[in-house]
Design an enzyme around this catalytic site. Structure first.
Site, PDB file in Angstrom:
ATOM      1  N   LYS A  11      21.610  53.815  40.726  1.00  0.00           N
ATOM      2  CA  LYS A  11      21.169  52.599  39.978  1.00  0.00           C
ATOM      3  C   LYS A  11      19.957  52.953  39.004  1.00  0.00           C
ATOM      4  O   LYS A  11      19.465  53.645  39.293  1.00  0.00           O
ATOM      5  CB  LYS A  11      21.011  51.432  40.780  1.00  0.00           C
ATOM      6  CG  LYS A  11      22.132  51.122  41.620  1.00  0.00           C
ATOM      7  CD  LYS A  11      22.108  49.753  42.365  1.00  0.00           C
ATOM      8  CE  LYS A  11      23.462  49.575  43.326  1.00  0.00           C
ATOM      9  NZ  LYS A  11      23.275  48.211  44.004  1.00  0.00           N
ATOM     10  N   ASN A 114      18.120  48.517  44.719  1.00  0.00           N
ATOM     11  CA  ASN A 114      18.547  49.453  45.869  1.00  0.00           C
ATOM     12  C   ASN A 114      19.099  50.834  45.836  1.00  0.00           C
ATOM     13  O   ASN A 114      19.802  51.266  46.775  1.00  0.00           O
ATOM     14  CB  ASN A 114      19.467  48.535  46.803  1.00  0.00           C
ATOM     15  CG  ASN A 114      20.862  48.325  46.468  1.00  0.00           C
ATOM     16  OD1 ASN A 114      21.293  48.516  45.307  1.00  0.00           O
ATOM     17  ND2 ASN A 114      21.826  47.724  47.477  1.00  0.00           N
ATOM     18  N   GLU A 128      37.297  51.619  42.268  1.00  0.00           N
ATOM     19  CA  GLU A 128      36.044  51.760  41.555  1.00  0.00           C
ATOM     20  C   GLU A 128      36.063  53.409  40.903  1.00  0.00           C
ATOM     21  O   GLU A 128      35.417  53.285  39.608  1.00  0.00           O
ATOM     22  CB  GLU A 128      34.905  51.715  42.641  1.00  0.00           C
ATOM     23  CG  GLU A 128      34.588  50.336  43.109  1.00  0.00           C
ATOM     24  CD  GLU A 128      33.737  50.129  44.189  1.00  0.00           C
ATOM     25  OE1 GLU A 128      33.141  51.214  44.727  1.00  0.00           O
ATOM     26  OE2 GLU A 128      33.588  48.890  44.515  1.00  0.00           O
TER      27      GLU A 128
HETATM   28  P1  CMP Z   1      26.064  47.097  45.922  1.00  0.00           P
HETATM   29  O1  CMP Z   1      26.328  48.003  47.222  1.00  0.00           O
HETATM   30  O2  CMP Z   1      25.893  47.800  44.598  1.00  0.00           O
HETATM   31  O3  CMP Z   1      26.727  45.933  45.745  1.00  0.00           O
HETATM   32  C1  CMP Z   1      26.506  44.646  45.185  1.00  0.00           C
HETATM   33  C2  CMP Z   1      25.156  44.454  45.148  1.00  0.00           C
HETATM   34  O4  CMP Z   1      24.410  43.147  44.795  1.00  0.00           O
HETATM   35  C3  CMP Z   1      24.264  45.092  45.897  1.00  0.00           C
HETATM   36  O5  CMP Z   1      24.467  46.530  46.251  1.00  0.00           O
HETATM   37  C4  CMP Z   1      22.698  44.622  45.957  1.00  0.00           C
HETATM   38  O6  CMP Z   1      22.172  45.618  45.151  1.00  0.00           O
HETATM   39  C5  CMP Z   1      23.129  43.318  45.137  1.00  0.00           C
HETATM   40  N1  CMP Z   1      22.774  42.223  45.805  1.00  0.00           N
HETATM   41  C6  CMP Z   1      21.907  41.357  45.736  1.00  0.00           C
HETATM   42  N2  CMP Z   1      21.685  40.332  46.527  1.00  0.00           N
HETATM   43  C7  CMP Z   1      22.490  40.604  47.369  1.00  0.00           C
HETATM   44  C8  CMP Z   1      23.037  39.937  48.583  1.00  0.00           C
HETATM   45  N3  CMP Z   1      22.386  38.854  48.938  1.00  0.00           N
HETATM   46  N4  CMP Z   1      23.952  40.456  49.280  1.00  0.00           N
HETATM   47  C9  CMP Z   1      24.544  41.546  49.079  1.00  0.00           C
HETATM   48  N5  CMP Z   1      24.420  41.984  47.748  1.00  0.00           N
HETATM   49  C10 CMP Z   1      23.290  41.520  47.031  1.00  0.00           C
END
Ligand code: CMP
Length: 139
Positions: A11, A114, A128
């Site tokens: 990311k 993240n 995906e």
């Molecule tokens: P990712 O695995 O890319 O999938 C969705 C993304 O939303 C997740 O990682 C996080 O970076 C983001 N995100 C932000 N807030 C939340 C939350 N409360 N629960 C899950 N994903 C979140």
């Protein structure tokens, strides 16, 4: 049917902080083979469609804004038991809860920033991967 493939993105935060090389290295050291790889910046529509399943969630707009804020790496990875093993390698979605030595524990700052995405099922890995890569871009 398990495909032994998963999909990942490194990311914008991890790219911006100069961690992409170390993260790719940790993935390949863990036994994941790179099948396809792209360096690109997502547009709003593309990021919104990719994360369409989260459209009604309160964090959706922030997620799209963040994912379009800078370049990312997108990749298809291959390994036996790829989806589950990759999720173990990257750690919990919230880096504060990620196990020691996982990619998110090492490189991520917050639940939004993240560091990496990893598919949550074989079905989504397929969807995906197909979202980003044609058959001619896989080796
Ligand atoms: P990712 O695995 O890319 O999938 C969705 C993304 O939303 C997740 O990682 C996080 O970076 C983001 N995100 C932000 N807030 C939340 C939350 N409360 N629960 C899950 N994903 C979140």
């Amino acid at each position: 049917m398990a495909t032994n493939r998963t999909f990942t993105m490194i990311k914008p935060d991890a790219v911006q902080n100069g961690h992409a090389g170390k993260i790719l290295d940790q993935m390949t050291e863990a036994g994941f083979k790179v099948i396809a790889l792209k360096y690109m910046q997502l547009e709003e529509t593309t990021a919104g469609n990719f994360y369409g399943v989260h459209r009604e969630r309160p964090f959706f707009n922030d997620l799209v804004t963040f994912m379009t804020s800078g370049p990312i790496y997108a990749a298809i990875l291959e390994k036996e038991n790829a989806v589950a093993d990759f999720r173990t390698l990257i750690g919990a979605t919230n880096p504060a809860e990620a196990a020691e030595g996982t990619i998110r524990q090492r490189f991520a700052k917050s639940i939004d920033a993240n560091a990496v995405h990893g598919s949550d099922s074989d079905e989504n890995a397929d969807i995906e991967g197909n979202f980003f890569f044609s058959q001619f871009e896989r080796f």
